[in-house]
Design a protein around this motif. Structure first.
Motif, PDB file in Angstrom:
ATOM      1  N   ILE A   1       0.868  -1.177   0.000  1.00 41.36           N
ATOM      2  CA  ILE A   1       0.000   0.000   0.000  1.00 41.36           C
ATOM      3  C   ILE A   1       0.901   1.223   0.000  1.00 41.36           C
ATOM      4  N   THR A   2       0.744   2.068  -1.004  1.00 43.34           N
ATOM      5  CA  THR A   2       1.635   3.234  -1.131  1.00 43.34           C
ATOM      6  C   THR A   2       0.891   4.545  -1.353  1.00 43.34           C
ATOM      7  N   ASN A   3      -0.462   4.501  -1.427  1.00 40.98           N
ATOM      8  CA  ASN A   3      -1.213   5.734  -1.670  1.00 40.98           C
ATOM      9  C   ASN A   3      -2.614   5.624  -1.087  1.00 40.98           C
ATOM     10  N   THR A   4      -3.340   6.741  -1.180  1.00 44.33           N
ATOM     11  CA  THR A   4      -4.673   6.836  -0.579  1.00 44.33           C
ATOM     12  C   THR A   4      -5.639   5.823  -1.162  1.00 44.33           C
ATOM     13  N   GLU A   5      -5.688   5.689  -2.456  1.00 44.72           N
ATOM     14  CA  GLU A   5      -6.650   4.783  -3.078  1.00 44.72           C
ATOM     15  C   GLU A   5      -6.404   3.348  -2.653  1.00 44.72           C
ATOM     16  N   GLU A   6      -5.160   2.948  -2.595  1.00 43.34           N
ATOM     17  CA  GLU A   6      -4.837   1.582  -2.193  1.00 43.34           C
ATOM     18  C   GLU A   6      -5.213   1.342  -0.738  1.00 43.34           C
ATOM     19  N   PHE A   7      -4.976   2.345   0.126  1.00 40.50           N
ATOM     20  CA  PHE A   7      -5.349   2.178   1.527  1.00 40.50           C
ATOM     21  C   PHE A   7      -6.865   2.151   1.682  1.00 40.50           C
ATOM     22  N   ARG A   8      -7.561   2.992   0.948  1.00 43.25           N
ATOM     23  CA  ARG A   8      -9.020   3.032   1.011  1.00 43.25           C
ATOM     24  C   ARG A   8      -9.623   1.702   0.579  1.00 43.25           C
ATOM     25  N   ASP A   9      -9.030   1.067  -0.418  1.00 43.90           N
ATOM     26  CA  ASP A   9      -9.517  -0.245  -0.858  1.00 43.90           C
ATOM     27  C   ASP A   9      -9.219  -1.320   0.185  1.00 43.90           C
ATOM     28  N   TYR A  10      -8.109  -1.155   0.913  1.00 45.89           N
ATOM     29  CA  TYR A  10      -7.736  -2.129   1.940  1.00 45.89           C
ATOM     30  C   TYR A  10      -8.622  -1.982   3.184  1.00 45.89           C
ATOM     31  N   LEU A  11      -8.773  -0.741   3.682  1.00 45.70           N
ATOM     32  CA  LEU A  11      -9.591  -0.467   4.864  1.00 45.70           C
ATOM     33  C   LEU A  11     -10.587   0.628   4.495  1.00 45.70           C
TER      34      LEU A  11
END
Length: 439
Positions: free
Chosen positions: A189-199
């Motif tokens: 996870i390296t950015n906002t979109e990836e984190f938002r998809d994760y949590l």
């Protein structure tokens, strides 16, 4: 209308006709007025109709705080509020040599509460099962629904201290914490979109069996915080990553969900915003509750009978006095010092906040001078508004409503007396100058 100053004789006459304080007012005066015999009367027999209505929903993604808690109200029923929020890390980098320690959530009080803070509350933090995106693409409402997982990430039972400077700390699952740590450290996870998809986000829910208070927390300074450490030559250095509530994205992925169940029989009839329950049909009472959307609608149906008074006349002052129902409030279910006023149309759509002649917002102010005799009331200066109604030729169906200040960020409630009985709870007092009565 133009301000008239310096009429000392007229002011003296007005004081002699009424013990009520006469406020500054707008009225017309000319040669006819000043050369005539003037009679100033206080009229308090105008009919005032009060109703209870309910907004279908209130925007709460623009709230000023998180509201979490539940209590049982003897009038309104079980009142509940929970918060939904997207959280984002302040960094996506963790040193490869770092080791995970723990994770928790800090909730910072913001000094607001409602009902009994001597009783304990419970907060459950749960993971959302869907992204926080409003159904209309714009706002979340007090009635919005977002799915979440039943298993707790963490929970805390506490006794509220809403004016303390210390935060509540809720320990969260190390399974969640260690996995977030690994995802960031391994650069999955390296950015906002990836984190938002994760949590997708979290929700903070009160205990189902709670009967204490609803407490406000600051979303600006409340954070999820992860701790990790890195070994040095002779010690370990601790580091943190904060996951703050996201209130900058558009649409805002945050809102308070507020509801009331098991309410009284009168309020159950308010199935949509166009239903207006007259106080004569609800035991001479009307109701107000912020956050939920109950409001008192006020109409003046026979105002223009003023024109039936013989002679020419002008309105000098108009004050509306509204009494809360005795016994409906106490130290926990407190009355606030001020209420806001808004204008609504015939469909109870809110059109504007009610303003005075100086363009400042008009407020209902609680008068406690007679409190030791159980004589307290809200006092509302309505001169400008009443003048406008008198000058309007066509009936518009507009009315005014009462709402607590900051109504989408509080759960304050009020029970207002109607106009039946000898001790009228709603009274419009008009100070009216009459001249040339023989014409």
């Amino acid at each position: 209308m133009r301000k008239l100053y310096g009429l000392i004789a007229l002011l003296t006459l007005m004081v002699s006709c009424s013990d009520d304080t006469i406020n500054d007012s707008d009225f017309v005066a000319g040669g006819t007025f000043t050369d005539s015999n003037v009679r100033v009367v206080l009229i308090d027999t105008m009919n005032v109709e009060t109703y209870t209505t309910k907004f279908d929903s209130l925007v709460t993604s623009q709230a000023s705080r998180m509201l979490i808690g539940k209590y049982i109200d003897p009038v309104f029923g079980a009142v509940k509020s929970s918060s939904f929020a997207e959280i984002l890390p302040n960094s996506y980098y963790i040193d490869p040599d770092a080791v995970y320690d723990s994770i928790g959530f800090f909730l910072k009080y913001d000094n607001y509460y409602y009902n009994d803070t001597l009783k304990s509350n419970t907060i459950h933090i749960k993971e959302l099962s869907e992204l926080l995106y409003p159904a209309d693409g714009s706002d979340f409402y007090n009635t919005s629904k977002v799915g979440f997982l039943e298993e707790d990430l963490g929970s805390l039972t506490y006794t509220p201290r809403p004016f303390e400077t210390d935060s509540l700390y809720i320990k969260l699952s190390d399974i969640l914490g260690a996995d977030i740590f690994e995802q960031l450290q391994q650069k999955n996870i390296t950015n906002t979109e990836e984190f938002r998809d994760y949590l997708h986000g979290i929700t903070l829910q009160p205990g189902e069996d709670d009967d204490g208070s609803i407490v406000g927390f600051s979303f600006a300074t409340s954070v999820m915080r992860m701790y990790y450490s890195i070994s040095e030559v002779e010690s370990r250095t601790q580091y943190t990553i904060d996951f703050a509530i996201n209130t900058t994205s558009i649409p805002i992925p945050f809102f308070n969900q507020m509801s009331v169940v098991e309410t009284n029989e009168y309020l159950k009839t308010l199935t949509d915003r166009e239903v207006a329950l007259n106080s004569s049909e609800s035991d001479n009472q009307s109701f107000i509750q912020s956050g939920i959307g109950y409001t008192t609608r006020i109409e003046f149906p026979n105002l223009k009978t003023l024109f039936d008074i013989q002679g020419q006349g002008t309105l000098l002052n108009a004050v509306l006095k509204i009494k809360p129902v005795l016994g409906s409030y106490n130290d926990e279910l407190a009355l606030r010092d001020n209420l806001s006023l808004f204008v609504v149309d015939q469909n109870n759509d809110l059109t504007e906040q009610l303003m005075g002649w100086d363009s400042s917002a008009i407020q209902a102010t609680l008068n406690r001078d007679g409190e030791e005799y159980n004589d307290i009331y809200y006092e509302i200066p309505l001169t400008t508004y009443i003048e406008t109604l008198l000058l309007t030729e066509r009936e518009t169906g507009d009315a005014i409503i009462l709402l607590p200040e900051n109504y989408n960020s509080t759960v304050d409630r009020f029970v207002i007396m109607g106009n039946e009985g000898s001790d009228k709870g709603v009274k419009l007092e008009l100070t009216y100058a009459i001249y040339d009565e023989d014409e």
